[in-house]
Design a protein around this motif. Structure first.
Motif, short mmCIF file in Angstrom:
data_model
loop_
_atom_site.label_atom_id
_atom_site.label_comp_id
_atom_site.label_asym_id
_atom_site.label_seq_id
_atom_site.Cartn_x
_atom_site.Cartn_y
_atom_site.Cartn_z
N ILE A 64 0.84 -1.19 0.00
CA ILE A 64 0.00 0.00 0.00
C ILE A 64 0.88 1.25 0.00
CG2 ILE A 64 -1.59 1.38 1.42
CD1 ILE A 64 -2.83 -1.37 2.28
N GLU A 65 1.93 1.22 0.81
CA GLU A 65 2.84 2.36 0.88
C GLU A 65 3.49 2.60 -0.48
OE1 GLU A 65 3.56 4.58 3.31
OE2 GLU A 65 1.89 3.70 4.41
N ALA A 66 3.92 1.50 -1.10
CA ALA A 66 4.57 1.60 -2.40
C ALA A 66 3.60 2.19 -3.42
CB ALA A 66 5.04 0.22 -2.85
N ASN A 67 2.38 1.70 -3.39
CA ASN A 67 1.36 2.22 -4.31
C ASN A 67 1.12 3.70 -4.08
OD1 ASN A 67 0.50 0.22 -6.07
ND2 ASN A 67 -0.77 -0.76 -4.51
N ARG A 68 1.06 4.05 -2.81
CA ARG A 68 0.81 5.45 -2.46
C ARG A 68 1.95 6.33 -2.97
NH1 ARG A 68 -0.27 5.95 3.52
NH2 ARG A 68 -2.21 4.93 2.99
N ALA A 69 3.17 5.82 -2.81
CA ALA A 69 4.33 6.57 -3.26
C ALA A 69 4.26 6.77 -4.77
CB ALA A 69 5.60 5.83 -2.88
N VAL A 70 3.89 5.71 -5.48
CA VAL A 70 3.77 5.80 -6.94
C VAL A 70 2.69 6.81 -7.31
CG1 VAL A 70 3.04 4.53 -9.00
CG2 VAL A 70 4.64 3.48 -7.39
N LEU A 71 1.56 6.73 -6.58
CA LEU A 71 0.45 7.65 -6.85
C LEU A 71 0.86 9.09 -6.58
CD1 LEU A 71 -2.72 5.82 -5.49
CD2 LEU A 71 -2.39 6.68 -7.80
N GLU A 72 1.56 9.28 -5.46
CA GLU A 72 2.01 10.61 -5.11
C GLU A 72 2.93 11.16 -6.19
OE1 GLU A 72 1.37 12.81 -2.57
OE2 GLU A 72 -0.29 11.44 -2.17
N GLU A 73 3.80 10.27 -6.63
CA GLU A 73 4.76 10.66 -7.65
C GLU A 73 4.03 11.05 -8.94
OE1 GLU A 73 8.13 12.00 -8.34
OE2 GLU A 73 7.81 10.91 -6.47
#
Ligand SMILES: [Zn+2]
Length: 86
Positions: A64-73
């Motif tokens: 989830i964190e990784a996804n969030r980071a990708v989304l944020e990016e």
């Protein structure tokens, strides 16, 4: 008061009793047979379950964190593009 699990040899019922550490359940609550035996709680089983669950949870969390980071990016990127266009 700590909770203890007993198993009765007579009727093979399990039951939970709350009593002090130095006390003992004297009879089965179902058939009143004497000396049901205390079933040892197996903390290592619970620990294993917990750690297994924790691992899965951590992996999910990491994903989830990784996804969030990708989304944020991606969001940042879009914003940047938006501002660049103007
Ligand atoms: Zn019994």
């Amino acid at each position: 008061m700590p909770k203890y699990v007993y198993k009765c040899d007579q009727c093979e019922e399990h039951f939970e009793v709350y009593h002090g550490m130095s006390e003992n359940q004297e009879g089965c609550i179902y058939c009143r047979a004497l000396s049901p035996h205390r079933v040892p709680q197996m903390p290592f089983l619970k620990l294993r379950e917990t750690s297994k669950g924790g691992k899965v949870g951590d992996e999910t969390k990491a994903a989830i964190e990784a996804n969030r980071a990708v989304l944020e990016e991606a969001k940042k990127q879009r914003k940047k593009e938006f501002y660049d266009d103007n």
